[in-house]
Design a protein around this motif. Structure first.
Motif, PDB file in Angstrom:
ATOM      1  N   GLY A  57       0.711  -1.319   0.075  1.00 29.92           N
ATOM      2  CA  GLY A  57      -0.073  -0.011  -0.161  1.00 29.92           C
ATOM      3  C   GLY A  57       0.686   1.229  -0.060  1.00 29.92           C
ATOM      4  N   GLN A  59       0.831   3.840   2.744  1.00 27.10           N
ATOM      5  CA  GLN A  59       1.352   4.300   4.073  1.00 27.10           C
ATOM      6  C   GLN A  59       0.377   3.963   4.982  1.00 27.10           C
ATOM      7  N   PRO A  60       0.715   3.793   6.243  1.00 22.02           N
ATOM      8  CA  PRO A  60      -0.287   3.514   7.225  1.00 22.02           C
ATOM      9  C   PRO A  60      -1.538   4.714   7.483  1.00 22.02           C
ATOM     10  N   GLU A  64      -4.557   2.692  11.409  1.00 19.42           N
ATOM     11  CA  GLU A  64      -3.166   1.696  11.324  1.00 19.42           C
ATOM     12  C   GLU A  64      -2.090   2.235  12.252  1.00 19.42           C
ATOM     13  N   PRO A  70      -1.062  -2.861   9.539  1.00 20.13           N
ATOM     14  CA  PRO A  70      -1.458  -2.424   8.045  1.00 20.13           C
ATOM     15  C   PRO A  70      -2.807  -2.709   7.785  1.00 20.13           C
ATOM     16  N   PHE A  71      -3.536  -1.889   7.003  1.00 18.27           N
ATOM     17  CA  PHE A  71      -4.794  -1.946   6.465  1.00 18.27           C
ATOM     18  C   PHE A  71      -5.757  -2.720   7.633  1.00 18.27           C
ATOM     19  N   ALA A  75     -10.124   1.338   4.378  1.00 22.50           N
ATOM     20  CA  ALA A  75      -9.460   0.828   3.050  1.00 22.50           C
ATOM     21  C   ALA A  75      -9.241  -0.726   3.399  1.00 22.50           C
ATOM     22  N   ASN A  97       3.449  -1.647   3.371  1.00 22.79           N
ATOM     23  CA  ASN A  97       3.278  -0.398   2.727  1.00 22.79           C
ATOM     24  C   ASN A  97       4.693   0.053   2.317  1.00 22.79           C
ATOM     25  N   HIS A 179      -5.374   2.175  -5.412  1.00 19.48           N
ATOM     26  CA  HIS A 179      -5.705   1.934  -3.992  1.00 19.48           C
ATOM     27  C   HIS A 179      -6.771   1.764  -3.451  1.00 19.48           C
TER      28      HIS A 179
END
Ligand code: URA
Ligand code: SF4
Length: 212
Positions: A57, A59-60, A64, A70-71, A75, A97, A179
């Motif tokens: 991805g 960035q956090p 996050e 992450p994720f 999203a 990320n 994204h």
């Protein structure tokens, strides 16, 4: 020659020949660019350490940054749904990320996401390359332009080349797509459904490539 970014970069924090655990531990202390100053913590990649598929991805986000994974925000929920529809098990991929710290601007009580600069993406790339070297995925999925910029260069256009398998030169393949946040920002339900279907179609290319 090291790229000139205005930042010293993560390189000097990355241990040589490291495994994911030692990389994660070292990344928690990274000061390779200014983004560590205002973020809560480094959000390192997670998932199957021997995954065939690595998702990258930007960035956090706000969630996050707080949770350290992450994720896990909105999203991430959309991503989970798309992976499921494409027949990809989230438990069997590795998710990370391009940039490991949350970049934002305070606005009242809220923190508004800011896109990382090219210099910040370059500064953080040693972590991403170390994760690729440790996990050794067969296929890397760039979620959006920032990840594509990190791994395919600034000239790559996601809109034109999404869903295509690109050889990385080290035996691995890359597929770029949008994204998941861009789908959340769709102006109406019809567009959102269409964009979601296109996203799933790109992930089906990934699933197919991982099998071969
Ligand atoms: N968006 C990203 O690019 N990465 C995350 O981890 C969450 C939101
Ligand atoms: Fe280090 Fe990347 Fe965080 Fe910058 S964004 S401090 S390079 S981990």
């Amino acid at each position: 020659m090291a790229p000139r970014t205005g930042f010293p970069g993560a390189g000097r924090f990355v241990p040589a020949d490291a495994n994911l655990d030692s990389l994660r531990a070292a990344a928690s202390g990274c000061e390779g660019c200014d983004l560590y100053r205002n973020a809560t913590q480094t959000v390192f990649g997670e998932g199957d350490g021997h995954a065939l598929v690595m998702l990258v991805g930007e960035q956090p986000g706000d969630r996050e940054d707080v949770e350290g994974h992450p994720f896990v925000g909105p999203a991430g929920r959309l991503l989970d749904r798309a992976l499921h529809e494409a027949g990809i098990d989230r438990g069997r991929v590795y998710i990370t990320n391009a940039v490991k710290h949350f970049k934002y601007e305070p606005r009242g009580k809220r923190r508004i996401h800011k896109k990382p600069s090219a210099g910040e993406v370059t500064a953080c790339r040693p972590w991403l390359e170390a994760e690729i070297a440790a996990v050794r995925p067969r296929i890397i999925v760039c979620l959006g332009a920032t990840a594509a910029q990190a791994l395919l260069g600034a000239a790559f256009r996601v809109s034109r080349e999404r869903g295509r398998v690109v050889a990385r030169g080290d035996g691995r393949s890359i597929v770029a797509t949008v994204h998941p946040s861009s789908i959340l920002r769709a102006p109406d339900d019809e567009t959102r459904d269409l964009e979601f279907a296109r996203f799933v179609a790109d992930l089906l290319v990934v699933a197919e490539t991982a099998r071969t």
